[in-house]
Each structure stands twice: as C-alpha cells, then as structure tokens.
Design a protein around this motif. Structure first.
Motif: not given
Length: 328
Positions: A26-29, A157-159, A166-168, A174-176
């Motif tokens: 859902g975050i991505v969409h 780190v957050l990402y 990239l990674t989170s 994932g929002i960040d």
C-alpha cells in the motif's frame, strides 16, 4: 518527432511474493500514486506483479489477487521488492526461489531497484547489493551481514541509496524510502505535498537505532528528560556534559550511561543532532542569514555549521535551503 516514451509517467513496478505484507504494498501505491505534476498529471504509473500471478497469501487474514506476471518488469523504470513472511525464517546463503530469480532477471538495465524491510535479502541473494551500502529491519541486520559479507550493512539508517540500488529499514521506513525517491525525481515540493496528503513527515529525523528494543528504566530510576529539556531550551548556548548532568541531578558518568540507554546516543552526539535539526528547520521556514542561524542553533559560527552540514548531509546550508524552499 516527439518521443512518447519520454512523456509517459515513470513506471513503478512492485514485485510481490506469497506472504506479502499489505502495508508495504500500500505504501508504494499510495505515495507514488499521489505524486502529481504542475498540471495535476500523474508523475508515476504504479502496477503490481508477481513471479507467479494469482491469489497470493498475506500476513493478514485476506489474500491479494495479482493479475500481472513478471513481464510487467520488462519496461519498469523503478522496481520495488517488499518483504514477505518467508523472509523472517531461517536463511541460507544465496537462497532465492527460481521464479523470483527469473523475474529479477527481467529488470531492464538502468532501472532503479529498491527493497522495503527484509526485501533486501532478495536483492542480496540476487547479487544486486554486492559492494553496496544497504540496510534492512534492525532485527535482521546482523543476519544480512553474516549471510552476505560482500554487502556493506548499515544498521542505523532508515534507508540507503547507492548508485541506483536502494534499501529501507522495517515496514514504515518504506515511506521514507519512497518519499526520498520522489524527492530525488521531482524535488522537495512534490515530495512534501505527497507527505502532507498522506499525513506523514516529509523527512523523518534520525535512523532506526532509536527504535531498537532497549530495557525500560526501572521504576524510581532517574531519567535524563530534565537534561534533554534544558538542552533544547538552551541550544544557542555553550553546553557541557557537566551542565546536563547538573540538570539531571546525576554524575557525568551516570548521565552518559542513562543517555545512551534512553536515546541510543551519547549526550554530545544527541546534542549535535538536535542543533542540526533546529538549524534545518530554520533554514526551511525562515529567511534568517546562515550566520544568525548558526549562532541560534549553538554552532557558534557559520563556518562551523557549514562543516557540520557537509559531514551530516553532504550539502551546504545554502544548498539545503535552496532544495527545500525552492529559492536561488
């Protein structure tokens, strides 16, 4: 002749697997789907695919029907790989389901690739994180480092963003990550608008170290809250460990130990971070000169603040202000 492909929205493809976490999908969409240009046009097209399409299980009490297969990756500009329940089980070096491996092989050269939470294990198993800086959920950082020593795992780190891969950290990070990609693609104004519509901060301060489980102070044990409150009220003044210890009614040694336990940082590191964040807020919200902000935030001089900004953020205060306020 106009290149239609160049005018098309940036294509984001989310590659999900059985046991997916609906929140991460859902975050991505939600974030990419609400990013709009000046004319209100969508800046991204977002689709979901699976190595083997059909009804996929989730970590909840419902399933998700994914109709697109791996061919959806063929013209992706960005590929997101969220976590799945299977990521949290025992891992073996190089373990990667063959359908997932074949799907990843379809990603076009030059496409941006990102993972959310333990989706990083998929990227690592595919060799996409070799020699790169990466992160994952704090509980899994040690395992990622042990299984893939060629990956430079950063647990704080957050990402991460390392040359298009990239990674989170866990779930909500994932929002960040998505906001960072939107900000990189279209600037702070677009990313900030998406964040406001989603009711999340445009940029979350600090890393995931602040979320690591730490022992809760026993009842009756003194807290450093008073020292922290005093420091925040006097950021523009010279502050020493002795000053903070006095406000907390502790010895310097006890203060340092309690500070690390409660905040995950030493007192001076925490203080430097608060000064940096205060300066960032002033740069974003006011027209105060850099030297004046430096004095008010406790850096002393503009030169000292510029050095802190370059070390922490990789940019000068002026460049930071230009980026987040759209000024010249």
């Amino acid at each position: 002749m106009t290149d239609v492909r160049e005018e098309a929205p940036h294509r984001v493809v989310t590659l999900v697997r059985p046991g997916l976490l609906p929140m991460e999908l859902g975050i991505v969409h939600r974030l990419f789907g609400t990013a709009l240009g000046d004319g209100g046009q969508p800046l991204y097209s977002v689709v979901t695919c699976a190595p083997e399409p059909g009804e996929l299980t989730t970590d909840a009490d419902f399933t998700v029907n994914v109709t697109l297969g791996p061919r959806a990756l063929d013209d992706a500009d960005t590929v997101l790989v969220p976590a799945a329940v299977e990521d949290y089980g025992p891992q073996e070096r190089g373990q990667l389901a063959e359908p997932v491996r074949k799907a990843l092989a379809r990603i076009p050269a030059g496409a941006r690739v990102a993972s959310i939470c333990t989706g990083s294990f998929v990227l690592a198993a595919a060799g996409l994180l070799a020699g790169r800086r990466a992160t994952t959920h704090w509980k899994s950082c040690g395992e990622l480092r042990a299984l893939y020593p060629e990956v430079n795992v950063d647990p704080d780190v957050l990402y991460t963003d390392d040359r298009g891969v990239l990674t989170s950290a866990g779930v909500a990070a994932g929002i960040d990550l998505c906001l960072h990609m939107i900000r990189s693609d279209h600037g702070a104004e677009v990313a900030n608008t998406v964040a406001r519509r989603t009711v999340v901060p445009p940029h979350r301060e600090g890393g995931q170290a602040q979320y690591i489980e730490r022992p809760v102070p026993e009842p009756g044990v003194s807290s450093t809250a008073a020292a922290r409150a005093y420091a925040l009220a006097h950021l523009g003044e010279p502050l020493a460990l002795e000053d903070l210890a006095r406000e907390a009614s502790m010895s310097v040694r006890t203060l340092s130990r309690r500070f690390l336990l409660e905040t995950g940082a030493t007192p001076m590191r925490w203080l430097a971070e608060q000064r940096l964040q205060h300066a960032r807020r002033l740069l974003e919200r006011t027209d105060e000169p850099v030297d004046q902000i430096a004095s008010g935030a406790g850096f002393g001089t503009g030169t000292a603040m510029r050095q802190h900004f370059r070390e922490a953020l990789g940019v000068s205060p002026r460049a930071y202000r230009n980026t987040f306020r759209g000024t010249n």
